[in-house]
Design a protein around this motif. Structure first.
Motif, short mmCIF file in Angstrom:
data_model
loop_
_atom_site.label_atom_id
_atom_site.label_comp_id
_atom_site.label_asym_id
_atom_site.label_seq_id
_atom_site.Cartn_x
_atom_site.Cartn_y
_atom_site.Cartn_z
N THR A 1 0.85 -1.18 0.00
CA THR A 1 0.00 0.00 0.00
C THR A 1 0.89 1.25 0.00
O THR A 1 2.10 1.16 0.27
CB THR A 1 -0.92 0.03 1.23
OG1 THR A 1 -0.11 0.15 2.43
CG2 THR A 1 -1.75 -1.24 1.31
N LEU A 2 0.29 2.41 -0.27
CA LEU A 2 1.05 3.64 -0.27
C LEU A 2 1.64 3.94 1.10
O LEU A 2 2.78 4.40 1.22
CB LEU A 2 0.15 4.81 -0.71
CG LEU A 2 0.82 6.18 -0.85
CD1 LEU A 2 1.92 6.13 -1.91
CD2 LEU A 2 -0.20 7.26 -1.19
N THR A 3 0.89 3.64 2.15
CA THR A 3 1.37 3.85 3.52
C THR A 3 2.57 2.97 3.81
O THR A 3 3.56 3.41 4.41
CB THR A 3 0.26 3.58 4.53
OG1 THR A 3 -0.86 4.42 4.26
CG2 THR A 3 0.74 3.84 5.95
N GLN A 4 2.52 1.72 3.39
CA GLN A 4 3.63 0.80 3.63
C GLN A 4 4.88 1.20 2.85
O GLN A 4 6.00 0.92 3.28
CB GLN A 4 3.21 -0.62 3.24
CG GLN A 4 2.15 -1.21 4.16
CD GLN A 4 1.59 -2.53 3.62
OE1 GLN A 4 1.68 -2.81 2.42
NE2 GLN A 4 1.04 -3.34 4.51
N VAL A 5 4.68 1.87 1.73
CA VAL A 5 5.81 2.32 0.91
C VAL A 5 6.46 3.56 1.50
O VAL A 5 7.69 3.68 1.53
CB VAL A 5 5.34 2.58 -0.54
CG1 VAL A 5 6.40 3.36 -1.31
CG2 VAL A 5 5.05 1.27 -1.24
N LEU A 6 5.64 4.48 2.01
CA LEU A 6 6.15 5.77 2.45
C LEU A 6 6.63 5.79 3.89
O LEU A 6 7.53 6.56 4.24
CB LEU A 6 5.07 6.85 2.26
CG LEU A 6 4.65 7.13 0.82
CD1 LEU A 6 3.56 8.19 0.80
CD2 LEU A 6 5.83 7.57 -0.03
N LEU A 7 6.05 4.97 4.75
CA LEU A 7 6.40 4.99 6.17
C LEU A 7 7.32 3.82 6.52
O LEU A 7 7.05 2.68 6.14
CB LEU A 7 5.14 4.93 7.04
CG LEU A 7 4.17 6.10 6.88
CD1 LEU A 7 2.97 5.92 7.81
CD2 LEU A 7 4.87 7.43 7.16
N PRO A 8 8.40 4.09 7.23
CA PRO A 8 9.35 3.02 7.59
C PRO A 8 8.72 1.99 8.52
O PRO A 8 7.82 2.30 9.31
CB PRO A 8 10.49 3.78 8.29
CG PRO A 8 10.32 5.21 7.90
CD PRO A 8 8.85 5.42 7.68
N PHE A 9 9.20 0.75 8.42
CA PHE A 9 8.91 -0.35 9.34
C PHE A 9 7.46 -0.83 9.29
O PHE A 9 7.00 -1.52 10.20
CB PHE A 9 9.28 0.04 10.78
CG PHE A 9 10.64 0.65 10.91
CD1 PHE A 9 11.77 -0.09 10.59
CD2 PHE A 9 10.79 1.97 11.31
CE1 PHE A 9 13.04 0.46 10.69
CE2 PHE A 9 12.06 2.54 11.42
CZ PHE A 9 13.18 1.78 11.10
N LEU A 10 6.71 -0.50 8.22
CA LEU A 10 5.35 -1.01 8.06
C LEU A 10 5.26 -2.07 6.97
O LEU A 10 4.18 -2.54 6.65
CB LEU A 10 4.38 0.13 7.74
CG LEU A 10 4.18 1.19 8.84
CD1 LEU A 10 3.14 2.21 8.39
CD2 LEU A 10 3.74 0.54 10.15
#
Length: 252
Positions: free
Chosen positions: A137-146
């Motif tokens: 997902t976009l969140t998993q791509v942009l935020l570390p450790f997700l």
């Protein structure tokens, strides 16, 4: 600040030679074109078939996951470009290249490498969201450790990417942030490279391959050598400046 003023601030007032820069780029383009033609001819020869089979075994090019293959390739190319940008910057700072290349060219090429590396890294990241096997997902791509896959090592890679962006942006903000701040932020490029190395080695699916291990090992050793050389040159400059200061004080 104009581009010419930026050259003067960074390269001790040297004036770029437009003719020499054009010649270098033309020769570089001719070399790439010739190498490409020779590669095509080689691949169509019987030797090319054997060579293609060998490369396929080394790099696992027969993967059925097209998007996964693209992100693997983009990641490796982005890593090599990031390393080359880091190594080039260290060489420029240590004045190793002054005997061979004009400083205005080395500065331009350093910027070009950084932007090209970011382009391939963005491709490496973007393709993950189109992958059907393990979509991000976009969140998993942009935020570390997700990341759903090896979150620690992928997260370190995300941080390294943000540091690379920060360092590259400061190229165009130097007149506003000042030389001292620019140099302090620019030192983060080495941390960004190390983060990319850790990310690639521990999160990359190609890490067990001999070719990939050779890439990581050789680039790391070269970077450590250039960093050590740069530190030695920096310490020598400070000692010389200190000795000159003491000498001037004695004369007074």
């Amino acid at each position: 600040m104009s581009q010419m003023n930026l050259y003067q601030d960074n390269h001790e007032g040297e004036n770029p030679n437009p003719l020499m820069r054009r010649v270098v780029w033309i020769l570089g383009a001719a070399f790439v074109a010739t190498a490409g033609l020779l590669t095509v001819l080689l691949l169509k020869s019987p030797l090319g078939v054997i060579l293609g089979s060998t490369i396929n075994q080394i790099f696992a090019l027969d993967s059925v996951q097209v998007m996964w293959y693209i992100t693997r390739a983009a990641g490796l190319v982005g890593y090599v470009l990031l390393w080359l940008s880091t190594a080039w910057g260290l060489a420029v700072s240590s004045k190793i290249l002054d005997l061979f290349l004009h400083r205005s060219f080395t500065y331009d090429f350093h910027q070009f490498l950084s932007l090209l590396a970011i382009g391939f890294i963005v491709l490496h990241i973007s393709v993950l969201m189109a992958d059907r096997y393990l979509p991000y997902t976009l969140t998993q791509v942009l935020l570390p450790f997700l990341s759903p896959y090896r979150p620690l090592w992928v997260g370190i890679g995300v941080i390294g990417f943000y540091l690379t962006l920060l360092v590259t942006v400061t190229f165009y903000l130097r007149s506003r942030i000042g030389v001292r701040t620019f140099r302090a932020i620019h030192g983060l490029s080495l941390i960004a490279y190390l983060a990319a190395t850790v990310h690639g080695f521990f999160a990359g699916t190609d890490s067990p391959l001999l070719a990939t291990e050779l890439i990581y090992t050789s680039t790391f050793l070269v970077t450590m050598f250039l960093t050590s050389y740069w530190l030695i040159v920096l310490i020598q400059k400070k000692l010389q400046a200190s000795n000159n200061s003491v000498s001037d004080s004695g004369l007074d």
